[in-house]
Enzyme design. Sequence first.
Site, PDB file in Angstrom:
ATOM      1  N   LYS A 198       0.859  -1.185   0.000  1.00 44.03           N
ATOM      2  CA  LYS A 198       0.000   0.000   0.000  1.00 44.03           C
ATOM      3  C   LYS A 198       0.894   1.232   0.000  1.00 44.03           C
ATOM      4  O   LYS A 198       1.704   1.429   0.898  1.00 44.03           O
ATOM      5  CB  LYS A 198      -0.916   0.005   1.225  1.00 44.03           C
ATOM      6  CG  LYS A 198      -1.847   1.203   1.285  1.00 44.03           C
ATOM      7  CD  LYS A 198      -2.743   1.127   2.503  1.00 44.03           C
ATOM      8  CE  LYS A 198      -3.675   2.317   2.597  1.00 44.03           C
ATOM      9  NZ  LYS A 198      -4.544   2.235   3.802  1.00 44.03           N
ATOM     10  N   ARG A 208     -10.953   9.576   1.867  1.00 41.61           N
ATOM     11  CA  ARG A 208     -10.914  10.202   3.194  1.00 41.61           C
ATOM     12  C   ARG A 208     -12.187  10.992   3.465  1.00 41.61           C
ATOM     13  O   ARG A 208     -12.613  11.099   4.610  1.00 41.61           O
ATOM     14  CB  ARG A 208      -9.651  11.050   3.321  1.00 41.61           C
ATOM     15  CG  ARG A 208      -8.410  10.156   3.381  1.00 41.61           C
ATOM     16  CD  ARG A 208      -7.107  10.901   3.257  1.00 41.61           C
ATOM     17  NE  ARG A 208      -6.003   9.932   3.189  1.00 41.61           N
ATOM     18  CZ  ARG A 208      -4.799  10.213   2.745  1.00 41.61           C
ATOM     19  NH1 ARG A 208      -4.522  11.430   2.312  1.00 41.61           N
ATOM     20  NH2 ARG A 208      -3.860   9.283   2.718  1.00 41.61           N
ATOM     21  N   GLU A 236       7.782  -6.280   0.868  1.00 40.78           N
ATOM     22  CA  GLU A 236       6.595  -6.276   1.730  1.00 40.78           C
ATOM     23  C   GLU A 236       5.637  -7.408   1.347  1.00 40.78           C
ATOM     24  O   GLU A 236       5.045  -8.062   2.215  1.00 40.78           O
ATOM     25  CB  GLU A 236       5.881  -4.924   1.632  1.00 40.78           C
ATOM     26  CG  GLU A 236       6.618  -3.761   2.266  1.00 40.78           C
ATOM     27  CD  GLU A 236       6.436  -3.706   3.779  1.00 40.78           C
ATOM     28  OE1 GLU A 236       5.917  -4.673   4.372  1.00 40.78           O
ATOM     29  OE2 GLU A 236       6.828  -2.683   4.376  1.00 40.78           O
ATOM     30  N   LYS A 251      -2.267  -1.574  -3.540  1.00 33.93           N
ATOM     31  CA  LYS A 251      -3.104  -0.376  -3.545  1.00 33.93           C
ATOM     32  C   LYS A 251      -2.209   0.840  -3.675  1.00 33.93           C
ATOM     33  O   LYS A 251      -1.248   0.961  -2.909  1.00 33.93           O
ATOM     34  CB  LYS A 251      -3.903  -0.313  -2.241  1.00 33.93           C
ATOM     35  CG  LYS A 251      -4.822   0.896  -2.106  1.00 33.93           C
ATOM     36  CD  LYS A 251      -5.572   0.861  -0.786  1.00 33.93           C
ATOM     37  CE  LYS A 251      -6.514   2.037  -0.667  1.00 33.93           C
ATOM     38  NZ  LYS A 251      -7.245   2.036   0.628  1.00 33.93           N
ATOM     39  N   SER A 277     -10.211   5.348  -4.853  1.00 33.41           N
ATOM     40  CA  SER A 277     -11.199   6.415  -4.999  1.00 33.41           C
ATOM     41  C   SER A 277     -10.789   7.467  -6.024  1.00 33.41           C
ATOM     42  O   SER A 277     -11.614   7.904  -6.838  1.00 33.41           O
ATOM     43  CB  SER A 277     -11.439   7.070  -3.638  1.00 33.41           C
ATOM     44  OG  SER A 277     -10.244   7.617  -3.102  1.00 33.41           O
TER      45      SER A 277
END
Length: 327
Positions: A198, A208, A236, A251, A277
């Site tokens: 991410k 948000r 990761e 993401k 988004s």
Amino acid sequence: MTEHPLLRPRRLRRTPALRRSFAETTVPAGCLVLPVFVAAGLDEPVPVPSLPGVMQHSLDSVVQVAEESVAAGIGGLLLFGLPASKDASGTSGWDPEGPVPRALAALRSAVGDELVLWADVCQCEYTDHGHCGPLDDHGQVDNDAAVAGYVRDALAYAEAGADLVAPSGMMDGQVAAIRSGLDDHGATHVGIVAYAAKFASAFYGPFRDAAGSAMVSGDRAGHQLDPANGREAARELDLDAAEGADALLVKPALAYLDVVAEARRRHRLPIVAYHVSGEYAMVHAAAAQGWIDRAAALEESVLSIRRAGADVVVTYAALELARGAGR
């Protein structure tokens, strides 16, 4: 010898039926997951201005969305909560009467096992400062304190009926701690979809607004990945797989298709990508100006994510795409 080309790839592109027959990549409804925001205290859904078509939901309206999702055949819902109150540690995240546990219970009662229920695990919606866990004396997120909260969140969501928990805080060791916590409390059946790669992205702004998770100050660059670093993202991904993740999530998706492809190359685990988004809202904004075809651009966006290697795509366009599948 003929002067014409012997090889004519266009033969297989001549008609819509030919193109469908030889399509290398598809977007079946079952691979799509719809993010859903559930807010405490609402009687009616409230539109999110920066995310056209997206609502902050009441319990009744989120059940209606679930029923529509079952009818459309999409794979699941990913739940985010907006609590009635916030504090410095985000304790309302694991409140059994909080918005996500209550929604999970209502959804499980309404649709049974016909829909996979995911619950995001992070504290940013629940802290009064908007960060992903309690802050230390230097204003940085306290990694281990945040992880302890994530374990409590995951247990609350498992108890309420979640099939999958999705830790998104990018804290070190979060997957192993949640796996241990779930197993120790008899929730071995609950899977973990790890937000393994991410990034600290500029494409999260409308989220948000929807989740009420804006930061009072600072940013998340101290724990989310630097957009410049692909090799670090691969590390990761490897770490979360080793810690027991059942699926790995990248993401954002569109700006990081190289990372999606690398995740697919490196791992046999399911790969999830989040069409975020900002990526979704930009298509709507351009379409509102008449500059692009909204439906075609959304379909192409998600198709590209699948082509890069994602098995599952989390997208705000899930219902629209599922309803148009096979047209």
